[in-house]
Design a protein around this motif. Structure first.
Motif, mmCIF file in Angstrom:
data_model
loop_
_atom_site.group_PDB
_atom_site.id
_atom_site.type_symbol
_atom_site.label_atom_id
_atom_site.label_comp_id
_atom_site.label_asym_id
_atom_site.label_seq_id
_atom_site.Cartn_x
_atom_site.Cartn_y
_atom_site.Cartn_z
ATOM 1 N N MET A 35 0.849 -1.200 0.000
ATOM 2 C CA MET A 35 0.000 0.000 0.000
ATOM 3 C C MET A 35 0.879 1.243 0.000
ATOM 4 S SD MET A 35 -2.997 1.129 2.682
ATOM 5 C CE MET A 35 -4.092 -0.143 2.108
ATOM 6 N N SER A 36 0.487 2.219 -0.796
ATOM 7 C CA SER A 36 1.229 3.469 -0.841
ATOM 8 C C SER A 36 1.147 4.164 0.509
ATOM 9 C CB SER A 36 0.657 4.384 -1.916
ATOM 10 O OG SER A 36 0.810 3.815 -3.184
ATOM 11 N N PRO A 37 2.140 4.966 0.836
ATOM 12 C CA PRO A 37 2.142 5.608 2.153
ATOM 13 C C PRO A 37 1.036 6.645 2.272
ATOM 14 C CG PRO A 37 3.923 6.460 0.793
ATOM 15 C CD PRO A 37 3.329 5.307 0.045
ATOM 16 N N PHE A 38 0.524 6.751 3.496
ATOM 17 C CA PHE A 38 -0.401 7.831 3.834
ATOM 18 C C PHE A 38 0.351 8.789 4.742
ATOM 19 C CE2 PHE A 38 -3.538 9.294 7.162
ATOM 20 C CZ PHE A 38 -4.002 10.353 6.421
ATOM 21 N N LEU A 39 0.489 10.022 4.302
ATOM 22 C CA LEU A 39 1.164 11.035 5.093
ATOM 23 C C LEU A 39 0.137 12.064 5.564
ATOM 24 C CD1 LEU A 39 4.326 11.677 2.874
ATOM 25 C CD2 LEU A 39 4.155 10.251 4.924
ATOM 26 N N LEU A 40 0.305 12.509 6.796
ATOM 27 C CA LEU A 40 -0.575 13.533 7.354
ATOM 28 C C LEU A 40 0.296 14.637 7.920
ATOM 29 C CD1 LEU A 40 -3.584 14.257 8.121
ATOM 30 C CD2 LEU A 40 -3.049 13.290 10.359
ATOM 31 N N THR A 41 0.111 15.857 7.415
ATOM 32 C CA THR A 41 0.907 16.989 7.869
ATOM 33 C C THR A 41 -0.011 18.034 8.473
ATOM 34 O OG1 THR A 41 2.572 16.629 6.153
ATOM 35 C CG2 THR A 41 2.520 18.801 7.185
ATOM 36 N N ARG A 42 0.306 18.437 9.694
ATOM 37 C CA ARG A 42 -0.448 19.511 10.334
ATOM 38 C C ARG A 42 0.266 20.830 10.067
ATOM 39 N NH1 ARG A 42 -4.125 20.331 14.343
ATOM 40 N NH2 ARG A 42 -4.291 18.115 14.838
ATOM 41 N N ALA A 102 -10.513 4.980 3.433
ATOM 42 C CA ALA A 102 -11.455 4.434 2.451
ATOM 43 C C ALA A 102 -10.862 4.461 1.041
ATOM 44 C CB ALA A 102 -12.762 5.231 2.498
ATOM 45 N N LEU A 103 -10.186 5.541 0.693
ATOM 46 C CA LEU A 103 -9.619 5.658 -0.649
ATOM 47 C C LEU A 103 -8.504 4.643 -0.884
ATOM 48 C CD1 LEU A 103 -9.394 9.523 -1.191
ATOM 49 C CD2 LEU A 103 -10.796 7.910 -2.481
ATOM 50 N N LEU A 104 -7.630 4.485 0.091
ATOM 51 C CA LEU A 104 -6.498 3.592 -0.091
ATOM 52 C C LEU A 104 -6.919 2.127 -0.117
ATOM 53 C CD1 LEU A 104 -3.805 5.415 2.059
ATOM 54 C CD2 LEU A 104 -3.831 5.127 -0.415
ATOM 55 N N ALA A 105 -8.045 1.828 0.527
ATOM 56 C CA ALA A 105 -8.562 0.463 0.442
ATOM 57 C C ALA A 105 -8.980 0.135 -0.985
ATOM 58 C CB ALA A 105 -9.736 0.298 1.396
ATOM 59 N N GLN A 106 -9.455 1.150 -1.719
ATOM 60 C CA GLN A 106 -9.889 0.961 -3.106
ATOM 61 C C GLN A 106 -8.761 1.191 -4.098
ATOM 62 O OE1 GLN A 106 -13.112 3.716 -3.604
ATOM 63 N NE2 GLN A 106 -14.414 2.746 -2.077
ATOM 64 N N ARG A 107 -7.811 2.061 -3.730
ATOM 65 C CA ARG A 107 -6.739 2.437 -4.660
ATOM 66 C C ARG A 107 -5.386 2.358 -3.945
ATOM 67 N NH1 ARG A 107 -11.167 5.576 -5.340
ATOM 68 N NH2 ARG A 107 -11.961 5.859 -7.454
ATOM 69 N N PRO A 108 -4.888 1.159 -3.697
ATOM 70 C CA PRO A 108 -3.643 1.018 -2.930
ATOM 71 C C PRO A 108 -2.429 1.614 -3.618
ATOM 72 C CG PRO A 108 -4.352 -1.078 -3.862
ATOM 73 C CD PRO A 108 -5.487 -0.126 -4.057
ATOM 74 N N GLU A 109 -2.532 1.889 -4.921
ATOM 75 C CA GLU A 109 -1.397 2.465 -5.636
ATOM 76 C C GLU A 109 -1.315 3.975 -5.479
ATOM 77 O OE1 GLU A 109 -4.891 3.319 -8.061
ATOM 78 O OE2 GLU A 109 -4.219 1.554 -6.937
ATOM 79 N N LEU A 164 -10.020 13.635 7.456
ATOM 80 C CA LEU A 164 -8.922 13.308 6.551
ATOM 81 C C LEU A 164 -8.501 11.844 6.699
ATOM 82 C CD1 LEU A 164 -6.799 16.557 6.999
ATOM 83 C CD2 LEU A 164 -7.909 15.819 4.883
ATOM 84 N N ARG A 165 -8.382 11.382 7.921
ATOM 85 C CA ARG A 165 -7.971 9.996 8.142
ATOM 86 C C ARG A 165 -9.023 9.025 7.619
ATOM 87 N NH1 ARG A 165 -3.500 9.022 11.007
ATOM 88 N NH2 ARG A 165 -2.596 10.713 12.269
ATOM 89 N N GLY A 166 -10.295 9.318 7.887
ATOM 90 C CA GLY A 166 -11.360 8.440 7.432
ATOM 91 C C GLY A 166 -11.430 8.355 5.923
ATOM 92 N N LEU A 188 -13.630 12.102 -9.886
ATOM 93 C CA LEU A 188 -12.432 12.594 -10.550
ATOM 94 C C LEU A 188 -11.309 11.573 -10.491
ATOM 95 C CD1 LEU A 188 -12.278 16.321 -9.344
ATOM 96 C CD2 LEU A 188 -12.809 15.494 -11.642
ATOM 97 N N LEU A 189 -11.147 10.947 -9.345
ATOM 98 C CA LEU A 189 -10.089 9.948 -9.198
ATOM 99 C C LEU A 189 -10.263 8.812 -10.201
ATOM 100 C CD1 LEU A 189 -9.949 9.774 -5.304
ATOM 101 C CD2 LEU A 189 -8.251 10.801 -6.793
ATOM 102 N N ASP A 190 -11.511 8.409 -10.408
ATOM 103 C CA ASP A 190 -11.783 7.325 -11.366
ATOM 104 C C ASP A 190 -11.402 7.729 -12.789
ATOM 105 O OD1 ASP A 190 -12.718 5.682 -9.387
ATOM 106 O OD2 ASP A 190 -14.833 6.178 -9.712
ATOM 107 N N ALA A 191 -11.465 9.034 -13.073
ATOM 108 C CA ALA A 191 -11.250 9.503 -14.443
ATOM 109 C C ALA A 191 -9.810 9.935 -14.714
ATOM 110 C CB ALA A 191 -12.191 10.675 -14.743
ATOM 111 N N LEU A 192 -8.942 9.847 -13.698
ATOM 112 C CA LEU A 192 -7.572 10.315 -13.849
ATOM 113 C C LEU A 192 -6.612 9.122 -13.808
ATOM 114 C CD1 LEU A 192 -7.832 13.393 -11.463
ATOM 115 C CD2 LEU A 192 -7.251 13.540 -13.883
ATOM 116 N N PRO A 193 -6.436 8.447 -14.928
ATOM 117 C CA PRO A 193 -5.629 7.227 -14.931
ATOM 118 C C PRO A 193 -4.156 7.464 -14.621
ATOM 119 C CG PRO A 193 -6.174 7.900 -17.179
ATOM 120 C CD PRO A 193 -6.972 8.766 -16.257
ATOM 121 N N ALA A 194 -3.669 8.658 -14.902
ATOM 122 C CA ALA A 194 -2.253 8.945 -14.664
ATOM 123 C C ALA A 194 -1.998 9.534 -13.281
ATOM 124 C CB ALA A 194 -1.732 9.906 -15.729
#
Length: 320
Positions: free
Chosen positions: A1-8, A123-130, A117-119, A97-103
């Protein structure tokens, strides 16, 4: 899974300080005001989700219609490898938009709520691990620095939220967005359009009273966070169309003369019977006005899409 970064990018106590400043400034001026961002505690967010499903409230459905129909066009015109979303919340609409942006390489959601943001990222990374997700806890109306991600960037500000800014505030905001963009980057802006008064007022004063509860929730937030003794039952929800400024105003009107104490600010606030507290401005737009405002900020309108009933618009702008 790609990294999830959170910056405050804002201090942990910034929200509390901002609420104190807004309440002190807004309730000691004439006429009294409170900014609409304070609607959105957990209950307010739930109420707004309910509003978006009401028959009278067309903006969410109209914007979704455009996104579903035009996401491939937006993707083709932007060529984005990074999507930045201002005020991302649950990131629900962004999925089109994410579905339509293949690159797409990176998604940068920006919001003041860490939990949202975390939630959304989970959810997004579960569907799009890349996908690489770098979330920013930030107030985008007070300047913003974006992380280093691949270009071109598409900055999205959806939902018509830009209409909650007054004209001078919009000018500052659009210039700040322009400062984030490099040649080849684009801005996708959602705007509600001017239409008949009956439709507009109904969208902000629904028959079920959900918007009234949402409006009064700002008083509950002030009570809880600052120890105030507002009683929401002392106020009526008011929504009206201002044809001169072409915006909807939401207000709370005092049913009787009363005094509100806010101990955390050492403040006593008198209301006369019938006095109104403005809680939201929601500007509506015309294409030529949008083009002018974008131009003043150093941006050029290149694409304009509306829903089938011409109620709402998504516009794409590039750096001049």
């Amino acid at each position: 899974m790609s990294p999830f970064l959170l910056t405050r990018t804002m201090p942990a106590d910034a929200t509390d300080a901002a609420l104190r400043a807004d309440v002190l400034h807004g309730l000691t001026r004439n006429p009294k005001t409170l900014p609409p961002k304070w609607f959105y505690d957990a209950r307010g967010s739930d109420l707004f989700e309910e509003i978006t499903r009401l028959p009278e409230y067309y903006p969410t459905r109209a914007e979704r219609e455009i996104l579903l129909a035009r996401a491939p066009d937006i993707a083709a015109a932007s060529g984005a490898r990074t999507l930045v979303e201002l005020g991302s919340g649950s990131s629900e609409k962004t999925r089109h938009l994410l579905d339509a942006l293949p690159a797409l390489d990176s998604y940068v959601p920006v919001d003041v709520s860490e939990s949202a943001l975390r939630g959304a990222a989970e959810a997004l990374l579960a569907q799009r691990p890349e996908l690489s997700v770098h979330a920013l806890i930030a107030d985008f109306t007070h300047g913003l620095a974006l992380p280093g991600t691949p270009g071109p960037r598409l900055v999205a500000f959806l939902g018509g939220t830009v209409g909650n800014l007054l004209p001078d505030e919009r000018a500052v905001f659009l210039k700040s967005v322009r400062s984030l963009l490099s040649p080849g980057d684009t801005l996708l802006l959602g705007t509600d359009l001017v239409k008949d008064e009956e439709t507009l007022v109904a969208a902000y004063d629904d028959s079920a009273g959900v918007t009234a509860a949402f409006n009064k929730n700002v008083l509950t937030v002030v009570d809880r966070e600052l120890g105030a003794d507002f009683d929401p039952a002392d106020f009526d929800h008011v929504a009206l169309w201002d044809p001169r400024h072409e915006w909807i105003e939401m207000r709370l009107r005092a049913r009787r003369a009363l005094t509100v104490k806010i101990p955390e600010l050492d403040l006593v606030v008198p209301f006369t019977a019938g006095e109104e507290l403005r809680t939201e401005v929601s500007a509506k737009f015309r294409k030529d006005g949008i083009e002018t405002e974008l131009g003043a900020a150093g941006l050029r309108l290149t694409q304009w899409w509306t829903d089938s009933a011409d109620r709402f618009a998504l516009s794409l702008a590039t750096v001049v």
